[in-house]
Every structure is written in C-alpha cells, then in structure tokens.
Scaffold this active site. Sequence first.
Site, short mmCIF file in Angstrom:
data_model
loop_
_atom_site.label_atom_id
_atom_site.label_comp_id
_atom_site.label_asym_id
_atom_site.label_seq_id
_atom_site.Cartn_x
_atom_site.Cartn_y
_atom_site.Cartn_z
N HIS A 117 -13.64 -3.79 -4.25
CA HIS A 117 -12.36 -4.03 -4.66
C HIS A 117 -11.33 -4.84 -3.44
O HIS A 117 -11.76 -4.72 -2.41
CB HIS A 117 -11.71 -2.62 -4.64
CG HIS A 117 -10.30 -2.46 -4.92
ND1 HIS A 117 -9.67 -3.14 -5.80
CD2 HIS A 117 -9.30 -1.54 -4.02
CE1 HIS A 117 -8.55 -2.81 -5.79
NE2 HIS A 117 -8.09 -1.81 -4.68
N ASN A 140 -3.83 -7.30 -4.27
CA ASN A 140 -4.79 -6.02 -5.07
C ASN A 140 -4.35 -5.79 -6.47
O ASN A 140 -3.13 -5.68 -6.75
CB ASN A 140 -4.35 -4.89 -4.24
CG ASN A 140 -4.95 -3.54 -4.60
OD1 ASN A 140 -5.43 -3.61 -5.69
ND2 ASN A 140 -5.03 -2.49 -3.97
N CYS A 165 -7.53 2.12 -9.06
CA CYS A 165 -8.33 0.92 -8.60
C CYS A 165 -9.78 0.95 -8.85
O CYS A 165 -10.52 -0.13 -9.03
CB CYS A 165 -7.95 0.34 -7.17
SG CYS A 165 -6.27 0.40 -6.70
O1 UT7 Z 1 -6.18 0.05 -3.92
C1 UT7 Z 1 -5.69 1.26 -2.82
C2 UT7 Z 1 -4.68 0.61 -2.30
N1 UT7 Z 1 -4.39 0.97 -0.98
C3 UT7 Z 1 -4.54 0.24 0.16
O2 UT7 Z 1 -5.30 -0.53 0.12
C4 UT7 Z 1 -4.11 0.55 1.44
C5 UT7 Z 1 -5.11 0.70 2.34
N2 UT7 Z 1 -4.27 0.14 3.73
C6 UT7 Z 1 -3.97 -0.95 4.11
O3 UT7 Z 1 -4.37 -1.99 3.61
C7 UT7 Z 1 -3.25 -0.96 5.41
O4 UT7 Z 1 -3.18 0.18 6.08
C8 UT7 Z 1 -1.81 -1.87 5.33
C9 UT7 Z 1 -2.21 -3.08 4.93
C10 UT7 Z 1 -1.09 -0.89 4.25
C11 UT7 Z 1 -1.11 -1.46 6.60
O5 UT7 Z 1 -1.71 -1.97 7.69
P1 UT7 Z 1 -1.77 -1.36 8.86
O6 UT7 Z 1 -2.65 -2.21 9.90
O7 UT7 Z 1 -2.54 0.16 8.79
O8 UT7 Z 1 -0.28 -1.09 9.43
P2 UT7 Z 1 0.57 0.23 9.82
O9 UT7 Z 1 0.85 0.93 8.42
O10 UT7 Z 1 -0.11 0.94 10.54
O11 UT7 Z 1 1.92 -0.51 10.22
C12 UT7 Z 1 2.08 -1.25 11.30
C13 UT7 Z 1 3.49 -1.84 11.33
C14 UT7 Z 1 4.40 -0.77 11.51
O12 UT7 Z 1 5.22 -1.02 12.22
P3 UT7 Z 1 5.73 0.14 13.46
O13 UT7 Z 1 5.65 1.36 12.88
O14 UT7 Z 1 4.11 -0.20 14.34
O15 UT7 Z 1 6.75 -0.45 14.38
C15 UT7 Z 1 4.97 -1.02 9.98
O16 UT7 Z 1 6.35 -0.69 9.82
O17 UT7 Z 1 3.68 -2.72 10.66
C16 UT7 Z 1 4.83 -2.52 9.83
N3 UT7 Z 1 4.72 -2.99 8.77
C17 UT7 Z 1 4.90 -4.21 8.33
N4 UT7 Z 1 5.63 -5.63 9.13
C18 UT7 Z 1 5.76 -6.35 8.55
C19 UT7 Z 1 4.34 -2.44 7.45
N5 UT7 Z 1 4.44 -3.31 6.36
C20 UT7 Z 1 5.04 -4.56 6.91
C21 UT7 Z 1 5.37 -5.76 6.27
N6 UT7 Z 1 5.80 -6.79 7.09
N7 UT7 Z 1 4.98 -6.15 4.87
#
Ligand code: UT7
Length: 334
Positions: free
Chosen positions: A256, A286, A116
């Site tokens: 980004h 993204n 990215c």
């Molecule tokens: O260009 C580089 C690319 N990478 C990035 O930009 C990644 C940067 N990170 C992020 O943008 C965020 O960490 C995410 C958007 C990927 C995730 O957000 P978060 O607030 O960090 O969520 P999390 O990973 O801590 O997940 C929270 C909950 C989990 O459930 P539990 O374990 O709390 O029960 C996940 O299983 O949200 C759940 N979850 C979803 N629920 C519904 C994860 N993805 C989804 C989804 N829909 N698509």
Amino acid sequence: MSSPRYAAIMGWGMAVPRRVVTNDELAQRIDTSNEWILTRTGITQRHVAGPDEFTSVLATAAGREALERAGVAPEAVDTLIVATCTPDRPFPATASAVQRNLGIPRAGAFDLAAACSGFVYGLSVGTGLIKSGMSQTLLLVAADVFTSLIDWEDRNTCVLFGDGAGAVVLRATEQPYGLLASNIGSWGEGETMMAVDVGGTREPATPALLEQRRQYVYMHGREIFKHAVRGMCESAERAVADAGVSLDAIKLVVPHQANLRIIEAVAKRLALPMNRFFVNLDRYGNTSAASVPIALYEAVQQGRLVAGDLVLLTAFGGGLTWGSCVVRWGMSPQ
Ligand code: UT7
C-alpha cells in the site's frame, strides 16, 4: 470439485483523474512545504478528481481496461466487486452503477468496504468465491475518491491522499496461478484512529456539524504508522508461510502506497532490500483502496513482473484493517 481451483489474474486496468496537484501548489494554499511532504512521505504530487470524476466513473474506466486486456466480454462476468470507502452515494452500492456502465448483465454486484485494504480483502473474497465454485469470472475493482473526505485546510491529511481506481479480472483455472495464500485482519479498537464521524447513521450531517468541518477525515498519523508496519509485516509473513514459499522466492512486494517511510520500515523488518518493493506513491499519493492495484498495474507495465513470478501484496488502512496476498502472476502458457 475433484481438482483444486485457482483464480488467475487475466487482465488489469487503472484510471486516475486528469488534474495533478503538486506539493508546491498545496504549499501556496496552506502552511506546508514541498520539503516537509517529500521528506516525511515521499509524495511529490497526486491526482485529484473533478466533479465529473466520481468513484463509479474511475471504477468503470479501470474495469473496462481490465476486461479488454483479459479479452473477457462483459456478458461473461458473473460477479462484480467494487472495493471502496467513498461510494458515489450512501445507497445503492457503487457496484450497481459500474455494472450498468460496463454492460454486465445480471452478475452479482456488491461493494466491499475495507478502506485502504480493500483490494487485498477483495482479492481474498473474490478468490474464495471462485474456489468454492460460486463464480467463474469475476471483476474486482478498487476505487476511491478519497479527496472527497479531505479538508483542504487540514495539513495533517490533505497532503497525503489522491484519487484513482485499479481493477483485475479473475478467472477459474485448474493451474496454480493467482492467489496462493492470503490473510486479512482488523482491529476494531482502532476504528477511531482514522475516521469520518459525520454523515452516517450515527451522526447525520447538520448545518452546525458541517460548520465545524466534521464531515472530513481525521487521523492519528503516528499511531497508525506503527500499526501499519506491524499489520503488514505479520500478515505478510503468515501469507508467505501459508503459501509454502519463502520471502526469498518473492520477486516483488507491492505494498500500500501511503508513506515511503512505512514501506522502508516494512522492508527493514522483513529483511528485504528496497529494490524488491514497488513504489509509485511519489506520483499518486495514497489512493486508498486503489493504491495496490495501481502499483501492481505499473509494475507489470514496467516489466517488473512476468508470468510465473510470485508477488506479495500487502496493505493496511482505516478500521484498522490490514492484509497480505501471495499471488502467482499471470496464466500458464496455453
Ligand atoms: O492509508 C492509511 C492512511 N494513514 C496513514 O498512512 C498515516 C500513517 N502516518 C504517516 O504517514 C505519518 O505519521 C504522517 C506523514 C501522517 C506524519 O508524519 P510524522 O513524521 O509522524 O509527523 P508528525 O505527525 O509527528 O508531525 C510532526 C510535525 C508536527 O509539528 P510539531 O508538533 O512537531 O511542531 C506537525 O504539526 O510536523 C507537522 N506537520 C506538518 N508540517 C508541515 C504535520 N503535517 C504537516 C505538513 N506540513 N503537511
């Protein structure tokens, strides 16, 4: 060279696939919701490439628009860089196909892989080539069909990404326009935080590995989030200092477009108001290397940048890579 050379941005272009996939459409296929995606990321839809919209196709369309806008003939381009981590094929470079498609004769052409961060890496490298005198007119295209690496059953990744391409034409000038300062960084220890393990030389694809869906990207989102904010803020502060300007002098930050919460965290840490940040990830998600040049393109189209303005570009991505560029937009009036 007696006087300093700069690399002004003369033209810009972008391209996205035809098909739009909304959050609601994804929610019909996997266990997610528009509400979760919107509140955790800010994304509402993304463009997803069809079979005839592979990387060089989008790159060619963006590159052609940039050349036309710059009024630069393909014959005048002496260097072509395509920043991508989703090439058409493992070999040769996607830049070769783009070069052929655009009718650019005999220019040096190569791919640059920085995920990215590809556009800020490419702008840094391209400007370096111009400053050294090795290039006069350079086309930089950043293009990714990142959805080709996506497992549409993996809700941790599939809601985040879209496809697209953005391009700029750089031309040597004695006027202080274009990239004024940049820095690029990487932390190799973080290379497994986000990766595709299968399909390269380390683990060639086999039917068994494909069965396990190992050809798709995995990501440790929460860790990347923290590194992203740190990498973008530290490199932005360094680039601004190296340019000899203050953050206050920056008219617009084009970050980004991965997650609105990441952009908000960067704004907070840099103590800049959100209205100084350009955001369009709601409509594209993204788009990997294409994200910064597509946002830059739309910022210009919307009149948020005019010639002479200082713009800060900042990005992070797999690798982990990051980088920031301070750019004086446009060209001096002739
Ligand atoms: O260009 C580089 C690319 N990478 C990035 O930009 C990644 C940067 N990170 C992020 O943008 C965020 O960490 C995410 C958007 C990927 C995730 O957000 P978060 O607030 O960090 O969520 P999390 O990973 O801590 O997940 C929270 C909950 C989990 O459930 P539990 O374990 O709390 O029960 C996940 O299983 O949200 C759940 N979850 C979803 N629920 C519904 C994860 N993805 C989804 C989804 N829909 N698509």
